[in-house]
Design an enzyme around this catalytic site. Structure first.
Site, PDB file in Angstrom:
ATOM      1  N   GLY A  30      -2.361 -25.361  13.126  1.00  0.00           N
ATOM      2  CA  GLY A  30      -2.863 -24.994  14.445  1.00  0.00           C
ATOM      3  C   GLY A  30      -4.381 -24.891  14.426  1.00  0.00           C
ATOM      4  O   GLY A  30      -5.013 -24.837  13.360  1.00  0.00           O
ATOM      5  N   ARG A  31      -4.953 -24.879  15.626  1.00  0.00           N
ATOM      6  CA  ARG A  31      -6.399 -24.782  15.764  1.00  0.00           C
ATOM      7  C   ARG A  31      -6.772 -23.729  16.785  1.00  0.00           C
ATOM      8  O   ARG A  31      -6.082 -23.541  17.783  1.00  0.00           O
ATOM      9  CB  ARG A  31      -6.998 -26.123  16.218  1.00  0.00           C
ATOM     10  N   GLY A  32      -7.893 -23.058  16.541  1.00  0.00           N
ATOM     11  CA  GLY A  32      -8.493 -22.165  17.511  1.00  0.00           C
ATOM     12  C   GLY A  32      -9.903 -22.639  17.800  1.00  0.00           C
ATOM     13  O   GLY A  32     -10.336 -23.681  17.294  1.00  0.00           O
ATOM     14  N   SER A  34     -12.740 -21.309  16.856  1.00  0.00           N
ATOM     15  CA  SER A  34     -13.628 -21.214  15.685  1.00  0.00           C
ATOM     16  C   SER A  34     -12.858 -21.218  14.367  1.00  0.00           C
ATOM     17  O   SER A  34     -13.411 -20.868  13.328  1.00  0.00           O
ATOM     18  CB  SER A  34     -14.475 -19.940  15.774  1.00  0.00           C
ATOM     19  N   SER A  35     -11.596 -21.616  14.405  1.00  0.00           N
ATOM     20  CA  SER A  35     -10.807 -21.569  13.174  1.00  0.00           C
ATOM     21  C   SER A  35      -9.738 -22.662  13.165  1.00  0.00           C
ATOM     22  O   SER A  35      -9.365 -23.204  14.201  1.00  0.00           O
ATOM     23  CB  SER A  35     -10.135 -20.197  13.011  1.00  0.00           C
ATOM     24  N   VAL A  37      -5.886 -23.411  11.078  1.00  0.00           N
ATOM     25  CA  VAL A  37      -4.842 -22.839  10.227  1.00  0.00           C
ATOM     26  C   VAL A  37      -4.129 -23.978   9.500  1.00  0.00           C
ATOM     27  O   VAL A  37      -3.673 -24.940  10.125  1.00  0.00           O
ATOM     28  CB  VAL A  37      -3.827 -22.020  11.047  1.00  0.00           C
ATOM     29  N   LYS A  52      -5.931 -19.301   7.306  1.00  0.00           N
ATOM     30  CA  LYS A  52      -6.782 -19.366   8.492  1.00  0.00           C
ATOM     31  C   LYS A  52      -8.219 -19.538   8.020  1.00  0.00           C
ATOM     32  O   LYS A  52      -8.779 -18.645   7.388  1.00  0.00           O
ATOM     33  CB  LYS A  52      -6.638 -18.093   9.325  1.00  0.00           C
ATOM     34  N   ASP A 153      -4.212  -8.011  22.768  1.00  0.00           N
ATOM     35  CA  ASP A 153      -3.993  -9.436  23.083  1.00  0.00           C
ATOM     36  C   ASP A 153      -2.578  -9.868  22.731  1.00  0.00           C
ATOM     37  O   ASP A 153      -2.365 -10.949  22.187  1.00  0.00           O
ATOM     38  CB  ASP A 153      -5.016 -10.304  22.340  1.00  0.00           C
TER      39      ASP A 153
END
Length: 302
Positions: A30-32, A34-35, A37, A52, A153
């Site tokens: 997965g992607r965020g 600023s990160s 995984v 991460k 969150d």
């Protein structure tokens, strides 16, 4: 080079020798903002984990690009994760590695992915399945609240299966007021109860409660009184009047009358007693879940 192609590149091995010495990184999970995984394998044991990889130079959702601020926020996250380690329904932090440009957080791997992805594939869940997942979430929330920690969150994307803070569709009214109006009284643990109410509605109905008014009609039509009553009590605008996590776990939705067997001393006869029991927790009825595929999942709060 495209953004996704840049994200696919692993950080310079010289920047995080400790991580690469212990773990072998694999495909992206997965992607965020600023990160990224990645699945990774511990070289000594062959055990799988999720790494991460946080880019300290990347912009955050609020446009923050100061690496020192990013590092400070990441270290605060690490401190909180270490405080809540060991709970069966909260994801465990295994390892931490820092370099000048990146931070590597190694977590236990939940191979079945996000609750959000599962919900997307099945649209809605049965009341029994919802009861199982929501009890695990509420027990995790009760634990972090006991440590004086507020999640802020909670949403299906942050529930793993084995400049607003938070996500708009899950924000409690007091969180919105705090971000919109000066002099607002602030918020506390009650915001997590509101988010849990939104998650529970989404599991049962298939969409969040505030996208369209007609969803409340759907709620009345397809749900029984106990879950509907619990959701109402979670989604109370006044945080002082909102149900607490302890009251949630005592709610009839998580408890019901069941017949419990009591064999005689000689084993020839069995007497059944009607008792109020929680019959949908992995902790108390693990054997039942191990033999019932529908319930053979554990939720983890991230």
């Amino acid at each position: 080079m495209a953004k996704d192609e840049e994200d696919d590149l692993l950080p310079d091995k010289d920047a995080a020798k400790g991580f690469y010495a212990k773990y072998e990184p694999k495909e992206i999970l997965g992607r965020g903002i600023s990160s990224t995984v990645r699945r990774c394998i511990e070289k000594e044991t062959g055990k799988e984990f999720a790494a991460k990889i946080i880019d300290l130079g990347a912009a955050t959702e609020t446009g923050e690009t100061n690496p020192l601020h990013m590092l400070e926020a990441t270290r605060q996250e690490i401190s909180i994760l270490r405080q809540v380690m060991g709970h069966p329904y909260i994801i465990d932090l295994q390892d931490v590695f820092e370099s000048d440009a990146f931070v590597f957080l190694v977590f236990e791997l939940c191979p079945k992915g996000e609750l959000f992805d599962y919900l997307t594939s099945v649209v809605t869940l049965s009341e029994k399945k919802t009861r199982t997942i929501m009890r695990q979430i509420f027990e995790g929330v009760e634990y972090i609240h006991s440590k004086n920690i507020v999640h802020r969150d909670l949403k299906p994307e942050n529930i793993l299966l084995d400049d607003l803070c938070g996500t708009p569709g899950y924000l409690a009214p007091e969180t919105l007021k705090c971000n919109m109006f000066e002099g607002s009284p602030g918020y506390s643990q009650e915001v997590d109860i509101w988010a849990c109410g939104v998650i529970m509605f989404t599991l049962l109905v298939g969409c969040p409660p505030f996208w369209h008014r007609k969803q409340m009609v759907m709620l009345r039509n397809i749900m029984e009184e106990d879950p509907k009553d619990l959701i109402r009590k979670c989604l109370v605008v006044d945080p002082i009047k909102r149900i607490t996590v302890q009251e949630v776990l005592r709610h009839p939705f998580f408890n019901q009358m069941v017949l419990l067997p009591e064999p005689s001393i000689d084993g020839r006869t069995t007497t059944y007693h009607l008792c109020e029991q929680n019959v949908h927790t992995l902790r108390e009825y693990s054997k039942y879940y191990e033999t019932t595929p529908e319930y053979n999942n554990t939720s983890k709060i991230l």
